[in-house]
Design a protein around this motif. Structure first.
Motif, mmCIF file in Angstrom:
data_model
loop_
_atom_site.group_PDB
_atom_site.id
_atom_site.type_symbol
_atom_site.label_atom_id
_atom_site.label_comp_id
_atom_site.label_asym_id
_atom_site.label_seq_id
_atom_site.Cartn_x
_atom_site.Cartn_y
_atom_site.Cartn_z
ATOM 1 N N GLN A 53 0.833 -1.196 0.000
ATOM 2 C CA GLN A 53 0.000 0.000 0.000
ATOM 3 C C GLN A 53 0.875 1.257 0.000
ATOM 4 N N ARG A 54 1.979 1.211 0.751
ATOM 5 C CA ARG A 54 2.878 2.361 0.788
ATOM 6 C C ARG A 54 3.471 2.618 -0.591
ATOM 7 N N ARG A 55 3.861 1.556 -1.293
ATOM 8 C CA ARG A 55 4.432 1.728 -2.624
ATOM 9 C C ARG A 55 3.419 2.321 -3.587
ATOM 10 N N LEU A 56 2.183 1.882 -3.492
ATOM 11 C CA LEU A 56 1.151 2.390 -4.377
ATOM 12 C C LEU A 56 0.934 3.879 -4.175
ATOM 13 N N ILE A 57 0.950 4.293 -2.923
ATOM 14 C CA ILE A 57 0.750 5.707 -2.635
ATOM 15 C C ILE A 57 1.929 6.522 -3.159
ATOM 16 N N GLN A 58 3.143 6.022 -2.937
ATOM 17 C CA GLN A 58 4.337 6.747 -3.353
ATOM 18 C C GLN A 58 4.436 6.872 -4.867
ATOM 19 N N THR A 59 3.944 5.892 -5.596
ATOM 20 C CA THR A 59 4.065 5.912 -7.046
ATOM 21 C C THR A 59 2.800 6.403 -7.738
ATOM 22 N N GLY A 60 1.841 6.852 -6.961
ATOM 23 C CA GLY A 60 0.627 7.394 -7.539
ATOM 24 C C GLY A 60 -0.295 6.369 -8.144
ATOM 25 N N GLU A 61 -0.250 5.130 -7.643
ATOM 26 C CA GLU A 61 -1.058 4.058 -8.209
ATOM 27 C C GLU A 61 -2.336 3.798 -7.404
ATOM 28 N N GLU A 62 -2.756 4.760 -6.599
ATOM 29 C CA GLU A 62 -3.944 4.538 -5.775
ATOM 30 C C GLU A 62 -5.182 4.250 -6.612
ATOM 31 N N LYS A 63 -5.272 4.851 -7.792
ATOM 32 C CA LYS A 63 -6.434 4.607 -8.652
ATOM 33 C C LYS A 63 -6.474 3.151 -9.097
ATOM 34 N N ILE A 64 -5.295 2.593 -9.395
ATOM 35 C CA ILE A 64 -5.241 1.174 -9.773
ATOM 36 C C ILE A 64 -5.653 0.310 -8.599
ATOM 37 N N ARG A 65 -5.131 0.647 -7.423
ATOM 38 C CA ARG A 65 -5.472 -0.131 -6.241
ATOM 39 C C ARG A 65 -6.978 -0.103 -6.000
ATOM 40 N N GLY A 66 -7.583 1.080 -6.107
ATOM 41 C CA GLY A 66 -9.017 1.183 -5.876
ATOM 42 C C GLY A 66 -9.825 0.413 -6.890
ATOM 43 N N ARG A 67 -9.368 0.448 -8.151
ATOM 44 C CA ARG A 67 -10.086 -0.248 -9.207
ATOM 45 C C ARG A 67 -10.120 -1.745 -8.966
ATOM 46 N N TYR A 68 -9.030 -2.286 -8.405
ATOM 47 C CA TYR A 68 -8.939 -3.721 -8.230
ATOM 48 C C TYR A 68 -8.985 -4.155 -6.769
ATOM 49 N N ASP A 69 -9.573 -3.362 -5.914
ATOM 50 C CA ASP A 69 -9.673 -3.771 -4.514
ATOM 51 C C ASP A 69 -10.924 -4.622 -4.348
ATOM 52 N N ASP A 70 -10.870 -5.802 -4.947
ATOM 53 C CA ASP A 70 -12.053 -6.667 -5.008
ATOM 54 C C ASP A 70 -12.454 -7.211 -3.644
ATOM 55 N N GLN A 71 -11.517 -7.257 -2.700
ATOM 56 C CA GLN A 71 -11.854 -7.773 -1.380
ATOM 57 C C GLN A 71 -12.792 -6.830 -0.637
ATOM 58 N N VAL A 72 -12.623 -5.545 -0.844
ATOM 59 C CA VAL A 72 -13.564 -4.556 -0.290
ATOM 60 C C VAL A 72 -14.868 -4.604 -1.077
ATOM 61 N N PHE B 190 -16.393 -7.011 -2.730
ATOM 62 C CA PHE B 190 -17.355 -8.114 -2.597
ATOM 63 C C PHE B 190 -18.199 -7.988 -1.334
ATOM 64 N N ILE B 191 -17.770 -7.163 -0.397
ATOM 65 C CA ILE B 191 -18.587 -6.889 0.778
ATOM 66 C C ILE B 191 -19.470 -5.659 0.557
ATOM 67 N N GLU B 192 -18.878 -4.600 0.030
ATOM 68 C CA GLU B 192 -19.590 -3.327 -0.066
ATOM 69 C C GLU B 192 -20.405 -3.188 -1.349
ATOM 70 N N ASN B 193 -19.905 -3.743 -2.460
ATOM 71 C CA ASN B 193 -20.590 -3.591 -3.749
ATOM 72 C C ASN B 193 -20.542 -4.892 -4.544
ATOM 73 N N PRO B 194 -21.088 -5.967 -3.990
ATOM 74 C CA PRO B 194 -20.952 -7.268 -4.669
ATOM 75 C C PRO B 194 -21.602 -7.317 -6.044
ATOM 76 N N ALA B 195 -22.723 -6.652 -6.215
ATOM 77 C CA ALA B 195 -23.399 -6.676 -7.513
ATOM 78 C C ALA B 195 -22.546 -5.997 -8.580
ATOM 79 N N GLU B 196 -21.994 -4.832 -8.245
ATOM 80 C CA GLU B 196 -21.151 -4.113 -9.200
ATOM 81 C C GLU B 196 -19.880 -4.899 -9.514
ATOM 82 N N LEU B 197 -19.332 -5.556 -8.495
ATOM 83 C CA LEU B 197 -18.140 -6.367 -8.701
ATOM 84 C C LEU B 197 -18.426 -7.502 -9.672
ATOM 85 N N ALA B 198 -19.511 -8.214 -9.455
ATOM 86 C CA ALA B 198 -19.861 -9.329 -10.341
ATOM 87 C C ALA B 198 -20.043 -8.841 -11.773
#
Length: 401
Positions: free
Chosen positions: A133-152, A154-162
């Motif tokens: 997570q620290r590397r992602l923040i330092q390299t400006g990849e937070e948008k990528i992390r958010g796009r693929y944070d499927d573990q969050v 499937f709990i918060e937005n399972p329909a959209e994830l599917a």
């Protein structure tokens, strides 16, 4: 040909991963990988395994496998000895493929599949690494992390994830919405509220996309039999493709009881090693789908035996990957060469982020399927950036002069 030396590499940014590069006197190098307890496996490789393999013919794969895997310790579990033997075995098959100038699946008898179907395990980018997570923040990849944070998701937005997975061509997904409840109770019981919360995830997926995607439920062996069956009775209505490791996978009899009463296909288990363990579960009619992790079960040599054993019981296999890119490559070769392989697990969050930093090539994922590799051996090598990492721990063992 002789093994003249090997080196191990591990990174602070990926503390669970360990790579081994085995060198030969003909200039060929083989790449292997294992996962979890990296420092312990590293120590074992240099202190115990090195004297057993240095100077040996790297093409004597079965003989070296017997020495390393069927030794006095480690043969009946997935501990340090087995993980070390698994990494070495993968590297030896990589060398074999390069000697023959063929992909490994050709050496296993050739491909049984034009391409291999995948499912997405809904982990996030930092699922196995606190430091990423620290590397992602330092390299400006937070948008990528958010796009693929499927573990969050499937709990918060399972329909959209599917829906997003279907749009990318995936036909199946794996989630674990009951784990939080198991953590709170030690897996000893599940409350009505926790039951409802876990089931709601499946309900939202089915209401949104119907049967356009298969949904696997992972339980991580966190529940006792009573609670696991209570969940199964309610979960069955949502047609899960399988229940993975619903209880501790150390009792064929209890797992067979679960399978009989749950009436959900049972998948197991990446945590197991050696064909004898799978033999006992299959003989007890405790499994419907065999999942194996090549870095924990004994490498490619043992994996092909497990796959053949499962086929004898008319059971499909689905190799595991939620660990590292080299094991994904090795697993794909085994899956392609196994007539009973139905899925290769992938984690799109990993494929689209840090896996790219670790190896020069990744399997080609096309609309939910992995394509056949064409390069000799595994088909990939470590990137220069891995060894150049200033925090990389690189250790060598060489054949004495």
């Amino acid at each position: 040909m002789r093994i003249t030396g090997f080196e191990t590499i591990r990174l602070k940014s990926q503390p669970n991963l360990l790579w081994i590069q085995i060198e030969t006197d003909e200039g060929l190098t083989g790449l292997g990988e294992t996962f979890r307890g990296a420092e312990a496996v590293e120590t074992y490789l240099h202190s115990m395994a090195a004297p057993l393999i240095l100077g040996e013919n790297p093409l004597d794969i079965e003989r070296l496998h017997k020495i390393l895997f069927r030794g006095y310790l480690g043969f009946n579990g997935s501990g340090v000895e087995t993980r070390a033997a698994s990494a070495i075995d993968i590297a030896l098959w990589d060398i074999f493929g390069k000697v023959c100038n063929q992909p490994i699946y050709q050496l296993l008898g050739g491909a049984c599949h034009e391409r291999m179907r995948t499912y997405n395990t809904c982990a996030g980018v930092d699922y196995n690494s606190k430091s990423i997570q620290r590397r992602l923040i330092q390299t400006g990849e937070e948008k990528i992390r958010g796009r693929y944070d499927d573990q969050v998701a499937f709990i918060e937005n399972p329909a959209e994830l599917a829906q997003s997975l279907i749009e990318e061509g995936f036909g199946a997904m794996k989630i674990w919405p009951f784990d939080a409840a198991a953590t709170q109770t030690g897996g000893q019981y599940i409350s009505a509220a926790h039951m409802r919360q876990g089931l709601a995830v499946f309900e939202k997926i089915r209401l949104a996309v119907g049967d356009r995607i298969e949904v696997m439920c992972e339980f991580h062996s966190m529940w006792n039999l009573t609670s696991a069956l209570a969940i199964a009775r309610e979960l069955k209505q949502y047609r899960p493709f399988w229940a993975e490791d619903p209880i501790k996978m150390d009792s064929p009899g209890l797992l067979a009881d679960y399978r009989q009463h749950a009436q959900i296909p049972v998948c197991g288990s990446e945590t197991l090693a050696a064909q004898s363990t799978f033999r006992d579960l299959l003989a007890a009619h405790a499994l419907d789908i065999v999942m194996l992790d090549l870095s924990w079960c004994g490498g490619i040599t043992e994996a092909r035996k497990i796959a053949s054993l499962a086929d004898a019981y008319q059971k499909p296999i689905a190799p595991h990957d939620c660990t590292g890119p080299v094991v994904l490559w090795a697993s794909l070769h085994v899956a392609l060469a196994s007539p009973n392989a139905i899925f290769q697990e992938v984690v799109r969050a990993f494929l689209n982020t840090f896996y790219k930093d670790l190896v020069t090539q990744l399997p080609v994922l096309e609309k939910g399927f992995l394509l056949r590799p064409t390069e000799p051996g595994l088909g990939t090598t470590l990137t220069q950036a891995v060894k150049a990492d200033p925090q990389a721990c690189v250790r060598r063992s060489v054949l004495p002069l």
